[in-house]
Design a protein around this motif. Structure first.
Motif, PDB file in Angstrom:
ATOM      1  N   HIS A 148      46.689  33.511 -12.459  1.00 24.43           N
ATOM      2  CA  HIS A 148      46.839  34.069 -11.111  1.00 24.43           C
ATOM      3  C   HIS A 148      48.233  33.727 -10.589  1.00 24.43           C
ATOM      4  CE1 HIS A 148      45.647  29.876 -10.532  1.00 24.43           C
ATOM      5  NE2 HIS A 148      46.353  29.914  -9.422  1.00 24.43           N
ATOM      6  N   TYR A 149      48.656  34.437  -9.573  1.00 27.04           N
ATOM      7  CA  TYR A 149      49.863  34.065  -8.833  1.00 27.04           C
ATOM      8  C   TYR A 149      49.432  33.075  -7.749  1.00 27.04           C
ATOM      9  CZ  TYR A 149      52.898  37.533 -10.982  1.00 27.04           C
ATOM     10  OH  TYR A 149      53.657  38.234 -11.872  1.00 27.04           O
ATOM     11  N   TYR A 150      50.194  32.000  -7.610  1.00 28.35           N
ATOM     12  CA  TYR A 150      49.844  30.941  -6.660  1.00 28.35           C
ATOM     13  C   TYR A 150      50.877  30.878  -5.549  1.00 28.35           C
ATOM     14  CZ  TYR A 150      49.353  26.083  -4.976  1.00 28.35           C
ATOM     15  OH  TYR A 150      49.216  24.973  -4.198  1.00 28.35           O
ATOM     16  N   CYS A 188      51.245  41.472  -8.155  1.00 34.40           N
ATOM     17  CA  CYS A 188      49.838  41.199  -8.466  1.00 34.40           C
ATOM     18  C   CYS A 188      49.087  42.502  -8.754  1.00 34.40           C
ATOM     19  CB  CYS A 188      49.158  40.491  -7.292  1.00 34.40           C
ATOM     20  SG  CYS A 188      49.705  38.804  -7.017  1.00 34.40           S
ATOM     21  N   ASP A 189      49.281  43.474  -7.894  1.00 37.29           N
ATOM     22  CA  ASP A 189      48.580  44.742  -8.055  1.00 37.29           C
ATOM     23  C   ASP A 189      49.074  45.504  -9.281  1.00 37.29           C
ATOM     24  OD1 ASP A 189      47.198  44.060  -5.775  1.00 37.29           O
ATOM     25  OD2 ASP A 189      48.402  45.315  -4.445  1.00 37.29           O
ATOM     26  N   ASP A 190      50.389  45.525  -9.494  1.00 35.58           N
ATOM     27  CA  ASP A 190      50.948  46.223 -10.656  1.00 35.58           C
ATOM     28  C   ASP A 190      50.474  45.601 -11.970  1.00 35.58           C
ATOM     29  OD1 ASP A 190      52.309  47.880  -8.918  1.00 35.58           O
ATOM     30  OD2 ASP A 190      54.259  46.899  -9.194  1.00 35.58           O
ATOM     31  N   GLU A 191      50.308  44.283 -11.974  1.00 31.57           N
ATOM     32  CA  GLU A 191      49.908  43.565 -13.195  1.00 31.57           C
ATOM     33  C   GLU A 191      48.403  43.304 -13.262  1.00 31.57           C
ATOM     34  OE1 GLU A 191      52.266  39.979 -13.362  1.00 31.57           O
ATOM     35  OE2 GLU A 191      54.119  41.104 -12.979  1.00 31.57           O
ATOM     36  N   ASN A 192      47.661  43.793 -12.260  1.00 35.11           N
ATOM     37  CA  ASN A 192      46.222  43.567 -12.176  1.00 35.11           C
ATOM     38  C   ASN A 192      45.902  42.066 -12.237  1.00 35.11           C
ATOM     39  OD1 ASN A 192      43.590  44.559 -11.833  1.00 35.11           O
ATOM     40  ND2 ASN A 192      43.193  44.413 -14.040  1.00 35.11           N
ATOM     41  N   MET A 193      46.629  41.302 -11.427  1.00 41.39           N
ATOM     42  CA  MET A 193      46.532  39.844 -11.438  1.00 41.39           C
ATOM     43  C   MET A 193      46.095  39.335 -10.059  1.00 41.39           C
ATOM     44  SD  MET A 193      47.036  37.256 -13.522  1.00 41.39           S
ATOM     45  CE  MET A 193      47.946  38.077 -14.820  1.00 41.39           C
ATOM     46  N   PRO A 194      45.138  38.425  -9.986  1.00 44.94           N
ATOM     47  CA  PRO A 194      44.729  37.869  -8.695  1.00 44.94           C
ATOM     48  C   PRO A 194      45.763  36.903  -8.128  1.00 44.94           C
ATOM     49  CG  PRO A 194      43.470  36.851 -10.461  1.00 44.94           C
ATOM     50  CD  PRO A 194      44.331  37.905 -11.094  1.00 44.94           C
ATOM     51  N   ALA A 195      45.559  36.488  -6.886  1.00 49.04           N
ATOM     52  CA  ALA A 195      46.440  35.525  -6.224  1.00 49.04           C
ATOM     53  C   ALA A 195      45.579  34.471  -5.535  1.00 49.04           C
ATOM     54  CB  ALA A 195      47.345  36.229  -5.211  1.00 49.04           C
ATOM     55  N   LEU A 242      44.219  32.177   9.074  1.00 46.36           N
ATOM     56  CA  LEU A 242      43.194  32.852   8.277  1.00 46.36           C
ATOM     57  C   LEU A 242      43.288  34.370   8.399  1.00 46.36           C
ATOM     58  CD1 LEU A 242      40.116  30.531   8.883  1.00 46.36           C
ATOM     59  CD2 LEU A 242      41.239  30.977   6.690  1.00 46.36           C
ATOM     60  N   ALA A 243      43.410  34.877   9.603  1.00 44.16           N
ATOM     61  CA  ALA A 243      43.455  36.328   9.806  1.00 44.16           C
ATOM     62  C   ALA A 243      44.668  36.952   9.119  1.00 44.16           C
ATOM     63  CB  ALA A 243      43.462  36.657  11.296  1.00 44.16           C
ATOM     64  N   PHE A 244      45.791  36.256   9.147  1.00 40.15           N
ATOM     65  CA  PHE A 244      46.998  36.763   8.475  1.00 40.15           C
ATOM     66  C   PHE A 244      46.730  36.955   6.983  1.00 40.15           C
ATOM     67  CE2 PHE A 244      50.764  35.602   5.944  1.00 40.15           C
ATOM     68  CZ  PHE A 244      51.613  36.655   6.282  1.00 40.15           C
ATOM     69  N   TYR A 245      46.196  35.922   6.343  1.00 35.18           N
ATOM     70  CA  TYR A 245      45.926  36.013   4.907  1.00 35.18           C
ATOM     71  C   TYR A 245      44.833  37.029   4.600  1.00 35.18           C
ATOM     72  CZ  TYR A 245      48.799  31.833   4.478  1.00 35.18           C
ATOM     73  OH  TYR A 245      49.837  30.940   4.522  1.00 35.18           O
ATOM     74  N   GLN A 246      43.805  37.069   5.425  1.00 33.35           N
ATOM     75  CA  GLN A 246      42.744  38.048   5.212  1.00 33.35           C
ATOM     76  C   GLN A 246      43.288  39.472   5.344  1.00 33.35           C
ATOM     77  OE1 GLN A 246      40.102  36.302   8.105  1.00 33.35           O
ATOM     78  NE2 GLN A 246      38.859  35.310   6.523  1.00 33.35           N
ATOM     79  N   GLY A 247      44.250  39.667   6.234  1.00 33.51           N
ATOM     80  CA  GLY A 247      44.885  40.974   6.387  1.00 33.51           C
ATOM     81  C   GLY A 247      45.662  41.408   5.158  1.00 33.51           C
ATOM     82  N   HIS A 248      45.981  40.456   4.289  1.00 34.89           N
ATOM     83  CA  HIS A 248      46.678  40.760   3.035  1.00 34.89           C
ATOM     84  C   HIS A 248      45.735  40.733   1.838  1.00 34.89           C
ATOM     85  CE1 HIS A 248      50.767  41.038   4.581  1.00 34.89           C
ATOM     86  NE2 HIS A 248      50.433  40.074   5.416  1.00 34.89           N
ATOM     87  N   GLY A 249      44.425  40.725   2.119  1.00 33.09           N
ATOM     88  CA  GLY A 249      43.435  40.853   1.060  1.00 33.09           C
ATOM     89  C   GLY A 249      42.855  39.556   0.527  1.00 33.09           C
ATOM     90  N   PHE A 250      43.246  38.417   1.084  1.00 30.61           N
ATOM     91  CA  PHE A 250      42.690  37.137   0.635  1.00 30.61           C
ATOM     92  C   PHE A 250      41.342  36.890   1.297  1.00 30.61           C
ATOM     93  CE2 PHE A 250      47.139  36.558  -0.339  1.00 30.61           C
ATOM     94  CZ  PHE A 250      47.145  35.774  -1.486  1.00 30.61           C
ATOM     95  N   GLU A 251      40.450  36.256   0.557  1.00 38.95           N
ATOM     96  CA  GLU A 251      39.150  35.877   1.092  1.00 38.95           C
ATOM     97  C   GLU A 251      38.944  34.385   0.890  1.00 38.95           C
ATOM     98  OE1 GLU A 251      36.059  38.198  -0.701  1.00 38.95           O
ATOM     99  OE2 GLU A 251      37.051  40.092  -0.221  1.00 38.95           O
ATOM    100  N   VAL A 252      38.268  33.763   1.838  1.00 37.62           N
ATOM    101  CA  VAL A 252      37.966  32.335   1.724  1.00 37.62           C
ATOM    102  C   VAL A 252      36.895  32.155   0.654  1.00 37.62           C
ATOM    103  CG1 VAL A 252      37.024  30.304   2.906  1.00 37.62           C
ATOM    104  CG2 VAL A 252      38.558  31.873   4.138  1.00 37.62           C
ATOM    105  N   ARG A 263      42.584  36.330  -3.792  1.00 41.57           N
ATOM    106  CA  ARG A 263      42.787  37.774  -3.600  1.00 41.57           C
ATOM    107  C   ARG A 263      42.670  38.474  -4.942  1.00 41.57           C
ATOM    108  NH1 ARG A 263      46.800  41.656  -4.242  1.00 41.57           N
ATOM    109  NH2 ARG A 263      47.066  43.171  -2.544  1.00 41.57           N
ATOM    110  N   GLU A 264      41.749  39.403  -5.032  1.00 38.36           N
ATOM    111  CA  GLU A 264      41.638  40.241  -6.226  1.00 38.36           C
ATOM    112  C   GLU A 264      42.728  41.315  -6.150  1.00 38.36           C
ATOM    113  OE1 GLU A 264      39.847  40.014  -8.924  1.00 38.36           O
ATOM    114  OE2 GLU A 264      38.687  38.277  -8.271  1.00 38.36           O
ATOM    115  N   PRO A 265      43.261  41.719  -7.295  1.00 34.91           N
ATOM    116  CA  PRO A 265      44.290  42.774  -7.270  1.00 34.91           C
ATOM    117  C   PRO A 265      43.710  44.086  -6.768  1.00 34.91           C
ATOM    118  CG  PRO A 265      43.604  42.317  -9.513  1.00 34.91           C
ATOM    119  CD  PRO A 265      42.942  41.283  -8.648  1.00 34.91           C
ATOM    120  N   ARG A 266      44.569  44.845  -6.125  1.00 35.43           N
ATOM    121  CA  ARG A 266      44.171  46.155  -5.623  1.00 35.43           C
ATOM    122  C   ARG A 266      44.757  47.211  -6.531  1.00 35.43           C
ATOM    123  NH1 ARG A 266      45.266  45.140   0.856  1.00 35.43           N
ATOM    124  NH2 ARG A 266      43.503  43.728   1.146  1.00 35.43           N
ATOM    125  N   PRO A 267      43.952  48.211  -6.877  1.00 32.10           N
ATOM    126  CA  PRO A 267      44.459  49.247  -7.788  1.00 32.10           C
ATOM    127  C   PRO A 267      45.683  49.949  -7.215  1.00 32.10           C
ATOM    128  CG  PRO A 267      42.095  49.527  -7.369  1.00 32.10           C
ATOM    129  CD  PRO A 267      42.599  48.468  -6.440  1.00 32.10           C
TER     130      PRO A 267
END
Length: 194
Positions: free
Chosen positions: A114-116, A143-150, A160-170, A188-192
């Motif tokens: 994953h990307y950290y 992350c999305d181009d390489e299908n890699m989580p973060a 929390l809201a900032f990160y959630q707005g970028h697709g991260f989940e607790v 964060r799972e990669p987005r297609p």
């Protein structure tokens, strides 16, 4: 908004930005209230992230972020000199807290590639101007181009809201000790890509 890859000559500026950005961070302040603690911590840890070319400073110097790529494991720069520097700005209680935080984050760090996102910070006067989002977008596209989580550890409830707005989940909430503020582990799972 443009960002540039942070090079060795800009390390000092990145440390300055992060020192100011984390002035009110609950976990940092729990570890040590010494005025040089954050600057010392960032000066010691940031060089370990430069080799990946994923450490950025926003073009106008209003924010910085340091990522670790999926091909590398988190490797803390534990040397006698670095430990002594940290001890000088932590004292015995803070040094123990500093050690607890490092061991605990390593214990919970995901094993899969994953990307950290190790650090991201914006100067206090630049918050809410899109600086953090620009710094996030650079690597999240990869992350999305390489299908890699973060993955990241968030030490501030207000973010929390900032990160959630970028697709991260607790995925978990931890504390380094009973007296420590909480830390939210976020994934964060990669987005297609289209």
């Amino acid at each position: 908004m443009s960002i540039g890859i942070e090079v060795q000559q800009s390390k000092h500026r990145a440390v300055e930005i992060l020192d100011q950005a984390f002035h009110d961070d609950p976990v940092m302040n729990w570890m040590s209230s010494h005025p040089e603690f954050r600057r010392t911590f960032f000066s010691i840890t940031l060089p370990g992230f430069l080799a990946d070319g994923l450490t950025y400073i926003e073009a106008q110097g209003r924010g910085a972020a340091a990522w670790l790529g999926p091909q590398r494991k988190l490797d803390w720069p534990v040397t006698a000199s670095n430990l002594w520097q940290m001890y000088k700005v932590c004292g015995i209680r803070g040094f123990i807290r500093f050690g607890l935080s490092g061991f605990t984050t390593a214990k919970f760090h995901p094993g899969e590639p994953h990307y950290y996102l190790f650090l991201i910070g914006t100067l206090p006067e630049s918050k809410g101007q899109g600086v953090g989002s620009a710094l996030m977008a650079q690597v999240l596209r990869k992350c999305d181009d390489e299908n890699m989580p973060a993955y990241l550890e968030n030490s501030k409830r207000e973010n929390l809201a900032f990160y959630q707005g970028h697709g991260f989940e607790v995925v978990d909430k931890i504390q380094f000790a009973r007296s420590a503020p909480p830390v939210w582990l976020m994934w964060r799972e990669p987005r297609p890509t289209i």
